[in-house]
Design an enzyme around this catalytic site. Structure first.
Site, PDB file in Angstrom:
ATOM      1  N   GLY A   1       0.857  -1.183   0.000  1.00  0.00           N
ATOM      2  CA  GLY A   1       0.000   0.000   0.000  1.00  0.00           C
ATOM      3  C   GLY A   1       0.887   1.224   0.000  1.00  0.00           C
ATOM      4  O   GLY A   1       2.075   1.115   0.298  1.00  0.00           O
TER       5      GLY A   1
ATOM      6  N   CYS B   1       4.992  -6.179   1.955  1.00  0.00           N
ATOM      7  CA  CYS B   1       5.282  -4.744   2.054  1.00  0.00           C
ATOM      8  C   CYS B   1       4.400  -4.085   3.122  1.00  0.00           C
ATOM      9  O   CYS B   1       4.507  -4.407   4.298  1.00  0.00           O
ATOM     10  CB  CYS B   1       5.158  -4.087   0.689  1.00  0.00           C
ATOM     11  SG  CYS B   1       5.861  -2.435   0.659  1.00  0.00           S
ATOM     12  N   TYR B   2       3.504  -3.210   2.735  1.00  0.00           N
ATOM     13  CA  TYR B   2       2.623  -2.588   3.732  1.00  0.00           C
ATOM     14  C   TYR B   2       1.863  -3.664   4.513  1.00  0.00           C
ATOM     15  O   TYR B   2       1.699  -3.575   5.732  1.00  0.00           O
ATOM     16  CB  TYR B   2       1.625  -1.651   3.037  1.00  0.00           C
ATOM     17  CG  TYR B   2       0.716  -0.925   3.999  1.00  0.00           C
ATOM     18  CD1 TYR B   2       1.076   0.304   4.532  1.00  0.00           C
ATOM     19  CD2 TYR B   2      -0.501  -1.485   4.393  1.00  0.00           C
ATOM     20  CE1 TYR B   2       0.255   0.959   5.437  1.00  0.00           C
ATOM     21  CE2 TYR B   2      -1.333  -0.836   5.298  1.00  0.00           C
ATOM     22  CZ  TYR B   2      -0.948   0.391   5.809  1.00  0.00           C
ATOM     23  OH  TYR B   2      -1.755   1.034   6.703  1.00  0.00           O
TER      24      TYR B   2
ATOM     25  N   HIS C   1       8.572  -6.954  -2.725  1.00  0.00           N
ATOM     26  CA  HIS C   1       7.430  -7.304  -3.581  1.00  0.00           C
ATOM     27  C   HIS C   1       7.741  -8.566  -4.394  1.00  0.00           C
ATOM     28  O   HIS C   1       8.335  -8.470  -5.461  1.00  0.00           O
ATOM     29  CB  HIS C   1       7.123  -6.156  -4.552  1.00  0.00           C
ATOM     30  CG  HIS C   1       6.498  -4.970  -3.888  1.00  0.00           C
ATOM     31  ND1 HIS C   1       5.144  -4.877  -3.666  1.00  0.00           N
ATOM     32  CD2 HIS C   1       7.042  -3.851  -3.379  1.00  0.00           C
ATOM     33  CE1 HIS C   1       4.871  -3.740  -3.054  1.00  0.00           C
ATOM     34  NE2 HIS C   1       6.009  -3.093  -2.864  1.00  0.00           N
TER      35      HIS C   1
ATOM     36  N   GLU D   1       5.783 -10.200  -6.148  1.00  0.00           N
ATOM     37  CA  GLU D   1       4.935 -10.273  -7.344  1.00  0.00           C
ATOM     38  C   GLU D   1       5.533  -9.564  -8.554  1.00  0.00           C
ATOM     39  O   GLU D   1       5.077  -9.771  -9.667  1.00  0.00           O
ATOM     40  CB  GLU D   1       3.537  -9.702  -7.047  1.00  0.00           C
ATOM     41  CG  GLU D   1       3.458  -8.184  -6.858  1.00  0.00           C
ATOM     42  CD  GLU D   1       3.816  -7.707  -5.452  1.00  0.00           C
ATOM     43  OE1 GLU D   1       4.453  -8.484  -4.702  1.00  0.00           O
ATOM     44  OE2 GLU D   1       3.492  -6.564  -5.099  1.00  0.00           O
TER      45      GLU D   1
ATOM     46  N   ASP E   1     -11.469 -11.342 -26.634  1.00  0.00           N
ATOM     47  CA  ASP E   1     -12.443 -11.506 -25.552  1.00  0.00           C
ATOM     48  C   ASP E   1     -13.805 -11.970 -26.059  1.00  0.00           C
ATOM     49  O   ASP E   1     -14.375 -12.927 -25.532  1.00  0.00           O
ATOM     50  CB  ASP E   1     -12.599 -10.193 -24.764  1.00  0.00           C
ATOM     51  CG  ASP E   1     -11.267  -9.687 -24.249  1.00  0.00           C
ATOM     52  OD1 ASP E   1     -10.310 -10.483 -24.246  1.00  0.00           O
ATOM     53  OD2 ASP E   1     -11.185  -8.511 -23.878  1.00  0.00           O
TER      54      ASP E   1
ATOM     55  N   LYS F   1      -6.509 -11.514 -18.694  1.00  0.00           N
ATOM     56  CA  LYS F   1      -6.315 -11.692 -20.146  1.00  0.00           C
ATOM     57  C   LYS F   1      -5.541 -12.975 -20.493  1.00  0.00           C
ATOM     58  O   LYS F   1      -5.912 -13.697 -21.413  1.00  0.00           O
ATOM     59  CB  LYS F   1      -5.546 -10.478 -20.690  1.00  0.00           C
ATOM     60  CG  LYS F   1      -5.492 -10.397 -22.191  1.00  0.00           C
ATOM     61  CD  LYS F   1      -6.717  -9.727 -22.705  1.00  0.00           C
ATOM     62  CE  LYS F   1      -6.690  -9.451 -24.178  1.00  0.00           C
ATOM     63  NZ  LYS F   1      -7.877  -8.671 -24.572  1.00  0.00           N
TER      64      LYS F   1
END
Ligand code: XMP
Length: 536
Positions: A64, A91-92, A179, A181, A237, A391
């Protein structure tokens, strides 16, 4: 329009990603899915009781923007970390978790930002097992945890954060300051996988095969024996959404493809032939090329063009939908065994749902992506079979369903098509010029194996510009073609792609040799911002 949602409530066993307000929650949710585990994002304002009522298999607390000490900083309810559900704080989220468990967070006044090296405990740790003891990680924090909560062992440190990770295997609580990710963290995905598999004991069952099966069941249960229509654009899509519904309810589905004449070479054929051959859908093709050209005659202003295209599209689609309803209901109206045309398929994806304000309960119609949106008084209920998917998952599902690769791997293409890639008035002749130039650029990029390295490469005709050139023995006065290759993650920002010179040279020489009326090819070297991706 009645908006009904296909996605049921969060299934038990999902990983909840609690969004503390940074841009990382979506990325975390994607990485969890890449580890074959279903994940959903929930806002940090959701009460702990509500999160726990979803019976999550694990909870991940995202990063955050704020300091835990800032006024109004998001607070973590203690119940989230004491309920016995496995938790990973990032993190946060790591700091908020530490505080909730009685650990300390110091206001260091120093920021650690960017790549740094973490020293991790490989032996006897869950998160770092099987990884190098020194690893590059990506940090972005001011405050730092200065002592781990009771019962938690410190398992990593960095120069700016002596307590950069901790874990309590018994209570299944884990945290990292960096992080995992983001791709800059060299072993980030391994950290997440270790948490999911070994920390939380979750089986990897979110695979495209299972996803298809589950979505197909959901659609069947929802639609029953009613009839469904779907507008196809040729894009990924709508094609995958249609293929899924077709798999679920077969002949109850009719697809409508509006050929507005603003498509690229081969695209209408891809939908009319390849897609139908691969999926067996019932397709109604409306040839509206003349109608769109007339509506665009004399129009140069991009916004006016967009509006004209949007308006015509809606009219044509509505008429086609009415025709289908009439043909069907008119024919079968009095028959009690028959079922009305009740549903309209939309290719809404999970990021659209999240960006429009949240998961459950929020319906979102992708107006931007549907050439101006569909009218409010279309009397259908919506099915959005892709609304829980990212996606890349949509592409996997498409492949699983046998949608042709040429459609599954298509790069983004604007709904108003080549209409907005001609700067100036759109005419049949100009469309022909642009189609040929675009086909050459695409063919060369594909031949060079660059399709998946670039996000998209608009090819633009500057129809209002002419310049002097020389070709053969003569002077020419032709138009420039602009190549706009861009690299991007999400089209919100982009950089121009450094294409190899030899590829650019081949594209340029082929276009100027093969396309009449074009005597220059220029390369756009502007990032976004300040430029947009399309020229218009
Ligand atoms: P810009 O030009 O705004 O484009 O940087 C961002 C992304 O959006 C695509 N785009 C559209 N897609 N309908 C769409 O489905 C549209 O009207 C439209 N306009 C732009 C563009 O190709 C890029 O990927």
């Amino acid at each position: 329009m009645t908006q009904e949602l296909l996605t049921p409530d969060t299934p038990a066993g999902a990983v909840l990603v609690v969004d503390f307000g940074a841009q990382y929650a979506q990325l975390i949710a994607r990485r969890v899915r890449e580890a074959d585990v279903y994940s959903e994002i929930v806002p940090h304002t959701m009460p702990a009781a509500e999160m726990l009522a979803k019976k999550p298999a694990a909870i991940i607390l995202s990063g955050g923007p704020s300091s835990v000490y800032a006024a109004g900083a998001p607070v973590l309810e203690e119940a989230v970390v004491t309920a016995g559900v496995p938790v990973l704080g990032i993190c946060y989220g790591f700091q908020a978790m530490s505080r909730a468990l009685g650990g300390g967070v110091a206001q260091t006044g120093q920021r650690e930002y960017g790549e740094t090296t973490a020293t991790v405990q490989v032996e006897d740790s869950v998160l770092f097992a099987g990884q190098p003891a020194q690893q590059v990680v990506w940090m972005s924090h001011g405050d730092a945890v200065d002592h781990a909560p009771q019962g938690c062992r410190v398992t990593a440190s960095t120069p700016g954060a002596p307590v950069a990770a901790f874990e309590d295997r018994e209570r299944r609580l884990f945290g990292v300051q960096w992080h995992p990710e983001v791709l800059h963290s060299a072993h980030g995905q391994a950290v997440l996988v270790n948490f999911l598999r070994d920390g939380a004991g979750i089986e990897p069952t979110w695979t495209s095969g299972n996803v298809v099966e589950q979505l197909v069941e959901d659609i069947r249960a929802r639609v029953g024996e009613d009839r469904v229509i779907c507008g196809l654009s040729g894009g990924v899509d709508s094609s995958v959404a249609a293929a899924l519904v077709q798999r679920a309810v077969g002949k109850q589905l009719t697809c409508v493809f509006v050929d507005h004449g603003l498509l690229r070479e081969g695209e209408a054929e891809q939908v009319e032939q390849d897609f139908v051959a691969a999926t067996g859908v019932d397709l109604v093709v409306v040839d509206a090329r003349e109608r769109f050209l007339s509506a665009l005659a004399g129009v140069s202003d991009p916004e006016t063009k967009r509006k004209a295209i949007g308006r015509e599209f809606i009219r044509v689609f509505e008429q086609a939908a009415r025709d289908i309803v009439q043909a069907h209901d008119g024919q079968h109206g009095g028959d009690p065994d028959d079922h009305p045309v009740k549903w309209l398929v939309q290719g809404t994806l999970y990021p659209d749902v999240v960006e429009s304000g949240g998961g459950a309960g929020t319906a979102n119609i992708k107006s931007h992506h549907n050439v101006g949106g569909l009218p409010d008084d279309l009397q259908f209920q919506l099915i959005e079979p892709l609304r829980s998917l990212f996606k890349d998952e949509v592409r996997q599902v498409g492949l699983e369903l046998g949608v042709p690769e040429s459609i599954v791997w298509r790069q983004p293409f604007p709904g108003p098509g080549l209409g907005i890639r001609i700067v100036g008035e759109v005419t049949g002749e100009r469309l022909e010029i642009l189609r040929r130039a675009d086909a050459i650029a695409r063919a060369e990029l594909t031949a060079a194996g660059l399709d998946r390295d670039i996000w998209q490469c608009p090819v633009v005709l500057l129809a209002d510009v002419r310049s002097v050139g020389v070709q053969g023995d003569g002077r020419t006065y032709g138009h420039p073609i602009v190549l706009r290759p861009v690299s991007s993650e999400d089209a919100m920002t982009a950089d121009w792609t450094r294409l190899p010179y030899d590829v650019l040279a081949r594209i340029s020489s082929r276009i100027t040799n093969e396309v009449p009326d074009v005597n220059r090819v220029v390369l756009d070297v502007t990032s976004k911002p300040p430029g947009t991706i399309e020229w218009e």
